[in-house]
Design an enzyme around this catalytic site. Structure first.
Site, short mmCIF file in Angstrom:
data_model
loop_
_atom_site.label_atom_id
_atom_site.label_comp_id
_atom_site.label_asym_id
_atom_site.label_seq_id
_atom_site.Cartn_x
_atom_site.Cartn_y
_atom_site.Cartn_z
N LYS A 71 0.80 -1.23 0.00
CA LYS A 71 0.00 0.00 0.00
C LYS A 71 0.83 1.28 0.00
O LYS A 71 0.38 2.33 -0.46
CB LYS A 71 -0.94 0.01 1.20
CG LYS A 71 -2.08 -0.99 1.13
CD LYS A 71 -3.20 -0.51 0.25
CE LYS A 71 -4.45 -1.36 0.40
NZ LYS A 71 -5.59 -0.84 -0.38
N ASP A 116 -8.70 -0.42 6.57
CA ASP A 116 -8.85 -1.74 7.19
C ASP A 116 -7.51 -2.22 7.72
O ASP A 116 -7.41 -3.34 8.19
CB ASP A 116 -9.40 -2.75 6.17
CG ASP A 116 -10.91 -2.70 6.06
OD1 ASP A 116 -11.57 -2.58 7.10
OD2 ASP A 116 -11.43 -2.78 4.93
#
Length: 382
Positions: A71, A116
């Site tokens: 990410k 998340d």
């Protein structure tokens, strides 16, 4: 709406191509980040055997720029572009400390994100490197290990009473001149940053192309991509469905948060209301990003929703090939197991043109971000 944990699949024979130009500035930017190196591309014979194909490759993103997930590539590029748009253009820089110095006059600044787990930690990490503050909002059911990892980056972490989608809405409300929302999903009036997040993931595929060439691998017949809000899957489609490429792309998500598959079945974006309780925590999303939706709709050859047990099976299988992959990280491999070796095998292999001579690629998007769960599922410590 079905609530069964049984796997489901959707096939599309009329995929299109996406003429996109690779932005060379993306990988140049990532090379300037501290600790940049290509992540491994691993030949995975155990996975290949289980799938009944000649060759399987795994892009192992368990350690990327000091974090246990991919990410950071999208978060760092999007943050840089947003800062440059608001406060630039920046003077030439070669290290992040030089860039941080140019931001000094504009502080205090806070980067805000809903997550998340991995995206929020990446945003917090970028903020720390640039001398900025970070405020990360998380759903109420996030495991403590992931919350602690975000807090360890120096971020303020607030738990939202609700799902990831509710955390996204809460993060959006914080946007102002001193609070920059860095989201990997889009909404009406907010598309610039998520576009840059998708663009930032291109470094993964530039690396894969070079590594396959170096290791004598063939271009993949099929690539599996995890789908939460759809940002990574959109990046995969844009790369592998470019003109001249014949690779088919498979999107994978949990049965308990299968918003892309339901949207494909309905022919329009369709929400899957929470709570979303899959162990594939990074994929527990009830809405597809409107930015990713048309790309997935037109570019996916197949979409499959898998139960948690299939992700666990994939985690154990990848471990045999030397890859430490968390629950979301192994979802791509789990999706291929479901399609090519499960109840869909006959129809899926025909639809995707998969034979015993095929080559497949999966992206293991994270390492053991919940070490206790990894040890329980795989049977070894991470």
């Amino acid at each position: 709406m079905p609530t069964s944990d049984s796997a489901r699949a959707h096939f599309n024979a009329n995929v299109t191509t996406f003429p996109t130009a690779v932005n060379p500035q993306v990988q140049d930017f990532h090379r300037k980040l501290p600790g940049y190196d290509r992540t491994p591309l691993v030949r995975a014979p155990h996975l290949a055997e289980a799938l009944g194909v000649r060759e399987a490759w795994v892009k192992d993103e368990s350690s990327r720029l000091g974090l246990p997930a991919y990410k950071i590539l999208g978060a760092s590029w999007a943050t840089y572009r947003e800062l440059d748009t608001r406060f630039g253009p920046f003077e030439s820089w070669s290290t992040l400390s030089e860039l941080a110095e140019q931001l000094r006059a504009h502080r205090p600044l806070t980067l805000v994100a809903a997550t998340d787990g991995n995206h929020g930690r990446a945003v917090a990490h970028v903020a720390r490197l640039l001398g900025l503050d970070a405020h990360i909002l998380v759903p109420h059911d996030m495991v403590p290990a992931r919350i602690d990892a975000i807090a360890a980056e120096g971020a303020r972490v607030d738990v939202v009473r609700g799902s990831y989608d509710e955390a996204v809405r809460a993060a959006a409300r914080h946007a102002d001149a001193r609070h920059l929302v860095i989201s990997d999903t889009a909404w009406s009036g907010y598309e610039r940053v998520p576009t840059w997040v998708i663009e930032g993931y291109a470094t993964i595929f530039s690396e894969i192309d070079a590594q396959l060439a170096e290791q004598g691998g063939r271009p993949p017949s099929v690539v599996a991509a995890q789908m939460g809000v759809g940002a990574l899957a959109a990046a995969v489609v844009r790369h592998y469905r470019a003109p001249g490429r014949v690779t088919r792309v498979v999107g994978v998500e949990p049965t308990r948060a299968d918003c892309v598959l339901r949207s494909l079945e309905a022919g329009k974006p369709t929400e899957v209301p929470g709570p979303h309780s899959s162990i594939m925590a990074g994929l527990n999303c009830g809405n597809t990003s409107p930015l990713a939706w048309p790309v997935l709709r037109d570019g996916l050859s197949a979409s499959v929703a898998i139960p948690d047990a299939r992700a666990e099976e994939a985690m154990r299988l990848l471990a045999l090939d030397g890859v430490t992959s968390g629950e979301s990280g192994a979802a791509g491999a789990g999706g291929l197991l479901e399609l090519l070796a499960g109840t869909f095998a006959s129809s899926a292999r025909e639809a995707l043109g998969v034979t015993k001579d095929s080559t497949v690629l999966v992206i293991s998007t994270e390492g053991a971000t919940d070490p206790e769960a990894y040890a329980r599922i795989v049977g070894t410590k991470s």
